[in-house]
Design an enzyme around this catalytic site. Structure first.
Site, short mmCIF file in Angstrom:
data_model
loop_
_atom_site.label_atom_id
_atom_site.label_comp_id
_atom_site.label_asym_id
_atom_site.label_seq_id
_atom_site.Cartn_x
_atom_site.Cartn_y
_atom_site.Cartn_z
N ARG A 187 -1.38 -5.92 0.34
CA ARG A 187 -0.21 -6.05 1.17
C ARG A 187 0.16 -7.59 1.21
NH1 ARG A 187 -0.94 -1.65 1.07
NH2 ARG A 187 -1.51 -0.24 2.64
N GLU B 199 -0.86 -8.26 9.97
CA GLU B 199 0.04 -7.74 9.16
C GLU B 199 1.35 -7.94 9.64
OE1 GLU B 199 0.91 -3.34 7.44
OE2 GLU B 199 -1.24 -4.42 7.17
N SER C 286 0.95 -0.71 11.82
CA SER C 286 -0.34 -1.42 12.17
C SER C 286 -0.32 -3.00 12.22
CB SER C 286 -0.98 -1.42 10.49
OG SER C 286 -1.20 -0.01 10.29
#
Length: 337
Positions: free
Chosen positions: A200, A329, A259
């Site tokens: 990520r 995130e 998320s």
């Protein structure tokens, strides 16, 4: 997730006079047309309707260019005015402050085109294209490689920036190259190796670029290597299965950013939050989802400050119980008290 998202100061040495001029002009309803384009820069545009959380204040200035030339002109205007720039993709991985975002917000929502090369099996896509739409287009042609992406509600640009992924696959698996634009208007093409992909993460993310002394760049388009020639019905079926799996395990009925935290391997953030007893925890109109603890929902009337308060509380509680600091995130933009 979103993407193609970066917040930066284009010119830290900008004249205070230029900054003051832009700020004084930023009144509700003010407009500026970029020279030699049909591109309109507007002031005080609400951002809550442009983010999946459905929270956040206005953009001081806002523009949605339709091509590379207009994007370059927008950056030049911001530099001339001495303004910071924030790139906004699908708005699905953002938490925008209730105070809004100062400077110029550039939306990539109109940067759209998709070209399938039936000889090479490559597909080149503009940054503003929705990732799920691209997944369906590939599946309809019997092209494999993006079935996993159908449930990610972000733009292609944002997916490239953060190496979006699901179902044990990610952007780095199929990306051939990304065309990027520097704040000075220069275009270059980067490979996955040059993007230094990790979980990520890529060097296109603003804080990482700054820490590495790298120039800040925006994604304008990306090319992916897929596998043509499969039965379209089979690829469509696999794509549908991925979507149904996400819908069965994640809350889609209320606004969220997806998320909230990265998974601190070998654990998942959702499991840690659930084991800490935080499912259903609520602040104002925001609540940790009962179905999936790594989701924070806008249950109606939530403020960005409510959501940030939950994020901070979750980090504190998980760290106390597990000695693990969860890393967000979601990208947090603007000023918070």
């Amino acid at each position: 997730m979103n993407i193609s998202q970066a917040n930066l100061s284009i010119d830290s040495q900008a004249s205070p006079l230029l900054v003051t001029k832009a700020l004084n002009n930023s009144v509700s309803g003010a407009k500026t047309i970029l020279p030699n384009t049909n591109c309109v820069i507007k002031s005080q545009i609400p951002l809550a309707t442009l983010t999946s959380f459905r929270v956040g204040g206005p953009a001081e200035w806002y523009v949605a260019p339709r091509n590379l030339a207009e994007l370059q002109a927008s950056l030049l205007w911001a530099k001339t005015e001495g303004l910071a720039v924030t790139l906004l993709g699908a708005g699905s991985n953002l938490l925008v402050s209730d105070r809004g975002i100062p400077g110029l917000v550039i939306s990539t929502r109109h940067l759209r085109h998709t070209e399938f090369n039936f000889i090479t099996g490559e597909v080149t896509v503009a940054a503003g294209e929705p990732l799920p739409r691209l997944a369906w287009q590939a599946a309809e042609r019997g092209w494999q490689g993006l079935e996993w992406a159908v449930g990610i509600p972000g733009s292609v640009g944002g997916a490239v920036v953060m190496n979006a992924g699901a179902h044990r696959s990610c952007i780095a698996d199929t990306l051939v190259s990304a065309q990027v634009l520097s704040v000075d208007g220069e275009v270059e093409t980067l490979t996955p190796e040059q993007l230094e992909y990790r979980y990520r993460t890529s060097i296109l993310q603003g804080h990482i670029a700054a820490s590495l002394g790298k120039p800040l760049r925006f994604v304008t388009q990306a090319t992916f290597q897929l596998q043509p020639g499969a039965d379209p019905e089979q690829v469509l079926a696999t794509t549908s299965q991925h979507l149904e799996q996400r819908r069965a395990t994640q809350p889609y009925h209320l606004p969220s950013c997806g998320s909230v935290f990265r998974n601190p391997r070998p654990y998942t953030a959702g499991w840690l939050i659930e084991q800490t007893g935080l499912k259903g925890y609520k602040v104002g109109g925001a609540q940790i989802a009962e179905r999936h603890a790594n989701f924070i929902l806008n249950c109606g009337g939530a403020k960005a400050s409510d959501i940030l308060q939950i994020i901070n509380y979750v980090q504190d509680q998980v760290q106390q119980h597990w000695s693990i600091l969860l890393e967000p995130e979601v990208k947090i933009l603007g000023e918070f008290e």
